[in-house]
Design an enzyme around this catalytic site. Structure first.
Site, PDB file in Angstrom:
ATOM      1  CG  ASP A  96      65.750 -32.348  28.178  1.00 47.29           C
ATOM      2  OD1 ASP A  96      65.518 -31.135  28.354  1.00 47.29           O
ATOM      3  OD2 ASP A  96      65.466 -32.959  27.136  1.00 47.29           O
ATOM      4  CD  GLU A 160      64.301 -28.435  23.514  1.00 50.86           C
ATOM      5  OE1 GLU A 160      64.023 -27.943  22.413  1.00 50.86           O
ATOM      6  OE2 GLU A 160      65.355 -29.084  23.717  1.00 50.86           O
TER       7      GLU A 160
END
Length: 458
Positions: A96, A160
């Protein structure tokens, strides 16, 4: 002698693999994998996870899974068994990315990998899709030079950057899944390009959303301004109370006097790295390293209020802000989040109604740099960087999983490396990756895995 000959071929193997790595990084960067459905559809993040799963299968991983974590995002897990008696090393990265901010401000499109002035530009190029490629390059080079000498687990996280804790909770519910003798987290970076570095400490993170209400609805500022309580003005006062006159973070009941004992960070170097404008002073007290790596730091990430263009002459009835606080090692993130919320509530003026909601949390982390794995990494980095000695520094950012892994596997040696050197400008417009750093760090990781296996007698 055979072992030394194989090691000598690793740099050339990585060099030969770099054109393929660039093509693959371009494919990964093209996925708009921001783990926020309000900005991009979840299908973008899922497509990135599926791409990584396919890459692991192509590398011969016997077990590859897409993990649906409790926060609704997808992480990728893979296991490649090693030789009999070999240690197991867990390799971490995340797929991400941060939102691109103002896409029009980018010199080239944020989700199109673009080479310019010897660097590769794109959102996630360094943080942390480049970390995925770093791991793949190291494993591929080892396969071409005699084989992977350790058991390997790979975990690539899907949220994250959001700090929503999905993978941490999944790991806690499946405590055997990520167990390893050593962990290489590929989401840190060198002190600067050309200076190999391991990160020994991470600040944790506490994020809250604060809402202020003062009126049943907006009012005409001419008819009511001067007596009607303005929610936006109340919020501004509350946010300003989080800093002392010198800019230091000031939260009631929270210590902010930590001292960093490791590698210093010269002020002139920091000003250059941070691109501080001429004549603008820095905030806080103590050394730069104290402020970045040993003390809490609060940042207002965003405020919901009318934009300048289209604003009407109104007293605002409601205002909202997202506030992040970085939490140094030795401080509990949950307790710090509670103190932040209490501070905001107690500093609300005029009896304004305040609601503070925690939206993200990650504990700080501190590593044992005297472990055998650090000796192996120091030797590997020295070789990959032509004799330059490894530096040890802290990092102001957060990697919530690091502390979770340290708690679940207290005997595991955890090392933080990566591609996020200052010129990468992660989280900012025009994020970029140095291909030379990618190549050298992949060589260092491959050499580390060789040396770490040798310490176990494999």
């Amino acid at each position: 002698m055979q072992h030394r000959a194989q090691e000598a071929t690793i740099p050339s193997a990585v060099a030969a693999l770099m054109p393929r790595a660039k093509e693959e990084l371009a494919e990964l960067v093209a996925f708009r994998s921001v783990a926020d459905p309000a900005l991009y559809p979840p299908s973008e993040s899922l497509a990135a996870a599926e791409w990584i799963a396919a890459a692991l299968r192509a590398e011969g991983f016997a077990e590859v899974e897409l993990l649906e974590t409790p926060d609704g995002t997808t992480s990728v897990y893979g296991h490649l068994p090693g030789p009999e008696g070999a240690p197991t090393v867990l390799l971490y990265a995340h797929h991400d990315v941060q939102p691109p901010l103002d896409e029009a401000a980018w010199t080239s499109p944020p989700f199109t990998l673009t080479e310019r002035d010897g660097r590769w530009y794109g959102r996630g190029a360094a943080d942390c899709k480049g970390g995925v490629l770093m791991h793949l390059l190291a494993l591929r080079a080892l396969r071409e030079c005699g084989g992977v000498p350790v058991g390997v687990k790979v975990i690539v996280e899907g949220s994250e950057e959001q700090g929503t804790g999905g993978l941490e909770r999944y790991a806690e519910a499946h405590p055997g899944l990520l167990a390893a003798d050593a962990v290489v987290i590929g989401d840190a970076g060198n002190f600067r390009a050309g200076q190999p570095t391991v990160t020994a400490s991470l600040r944790g993170m506490a994020m809250v959303r604060v809402r202020v209400d003062t009126l049943a609805g907006n009012l005409h500022s001419g008819a009511f301004g001067g007596a009607a309580p303005d929610a936006l003005a109340a919020l501004i006062r509350m946010l300003d109370s989080l800093r002392s006159e010198d800019g230091s973070t000031r939260i009631d009941g929270l210590a902010a006097d930590g001292v960093w004992e490791g590698t210093p960070y010269p002020e002139e170097m920091f000003r250059e790295d941070a691109k501080v404008l001429d004549g603008v002073g820095l905030i806080g007290t103590g050394t730069i390293a104290d402020r970045l790596w040993a003390r809490p730091a609060v940042t207002v990430l965003g405020i919901d209020c009318p934009p300048v263009v289209g604003a009407t002459p109104s007293v605002q009835a409601r205002a909202e802000a997202l506030v992040s606080m970085r939490v140094p090692p030795g401080m509990d993130a949950g307790a710090a989040s509670g103190l932040l919320a209490a501070h905001l509530e107690s500093h609300a003026p005029w009896g304004a109604r305040v609601e503070v909601r925690a939206t993200g949390e990650g504990q700080p982390f501190h590593a044992d740099t005297a472990s055998p794995a650090y000796a192996s990494m120091a030797a590997a980095m020295r070789e990959a960087y032509d004799g330059t000695e490894m530096a040890v520094m802290g990092q102001g950012g957060s990697i919530p999983l690091a502390n979770t892994l340290g708690t679940l596997y207290p005997a595991a040696e955890i090392l933080l490396i990566g591609l996020n050197e200052p010129a990468a400008q992660i989280h900012a417009v025009d994020e970029s990756l140095s291909p030379d750093e990618l190549s050298r760090m992949a060589v260092a990781e491959a050499l580390f895995l060789r040396r770490y296996a040798a310490t176990a007698g494999v």
